[in-house]
Design a protein around this motif. Sequence first.
Motif, short mmCIF file in Angstrom:
data_model
loop_
_atom_site.label_atom_id
_atom_site.label_comp_id
_atom_site.label_asym_id
_atom_site.label_seq_id
_atom_site.Cartn_x
_atom_site.Cartn_y
_atom_site.Cartn_z
N ALA A 18 0.82 -1.20 0.00
CA ALA A 18 0.00 0.00 0.00
C ALA A 18 0.86 1.27 0.00
CB ALA A 18 -0.92 0.01 1.21
N HIS A 19 1.92 1.27 0.80
CA HIS A 19 2.71 2.49 0.93
C HIS A 19 4.18 2.26 0.57
CE1 HIS A 19 4.93 5.73 2.98
NE2 HIS A 19 3.89 6.46 2.63
N LYS A 91 0.72 -6.59 14.25
CA LYS A 91 -0.07 -5.57 13.56
C LYS A 91 -1.37 -6.22 13.10
CE LYS A 91 3.53 -2.54 11.84
NZ LYS A 91 4.64 -2.98 12.61
N ASP A 92 -2.35 -5.42 12.80
CA ASP A 92 -3.62 -5.91 12.28
C ASP A 92 -3.42 -6.33 10.83
OD1 ASP A 92 -6.21 -6.49 11.73
OD2 ASP A 92 -6.99 -4.48 12.05
N ARG A 94 -5.43 -7.15 8.61
CA ARG A 94 -6.39 -6.61 7.65
C ARG A 94 -5.90 -5.29 7.07
NH1 ARG A 94 -11.33 -6.60 11.61
NH2 ARG A 94 -9.61 -5.88 12.89
N LYS A 95 -5.04 -4.61 7.80
CA LYS A 95 -4.56 -3.32 7.36
C LYS A 95 -3.14 -3.39 6.79
CE LYS A 95 -4.78 1.43 8.64
NZ LYS A 95 -5.87 2.24 9.04
N PHE A 96 -2.31 -4.29 7.34
CA PHE A 96 -0.90 -4.37 6.90
C PHE A 96 -0.68 -5.64 6.11
CE2 PHE A 96 -0.57 -1.38 10.34
CZ PHE A 96 0.31 -0.46 9.83
#
Length: 96
Positions: A18-19, A91-92, A94-96
């Motif tokens: 993503a980033h 970390k979660d 679903r996000k990472f």
Amino acid sequence: LFDGVTKRYEYRMRLVYAHFPINATITNGGKTVELRNFLGEKRVRVINMLEGVKAEKSAQTKDELVITGTDIDLTSRSAALIRQSCLVKNKDIRKF
């Protein structure tokens, strides 16, 4: 095993981010995959392919690895080694 000798088994894996763009480098004639900049980390992850398995970057698709080999077990285990080297901890997911 006969299908693998004639057609070769193939696994296609995508580098999804993503980033921080993940950089994959194929070295040692396709026997080693180096993953850099995973979640912005400085650590280089080095994954050695199992015997008879070769890794290469896809020519048509950006950020895609192609793992090929004659033995389905060794080919799938090599793909699993790449997957397991990039597990997200603390970390979660679903996000990472």
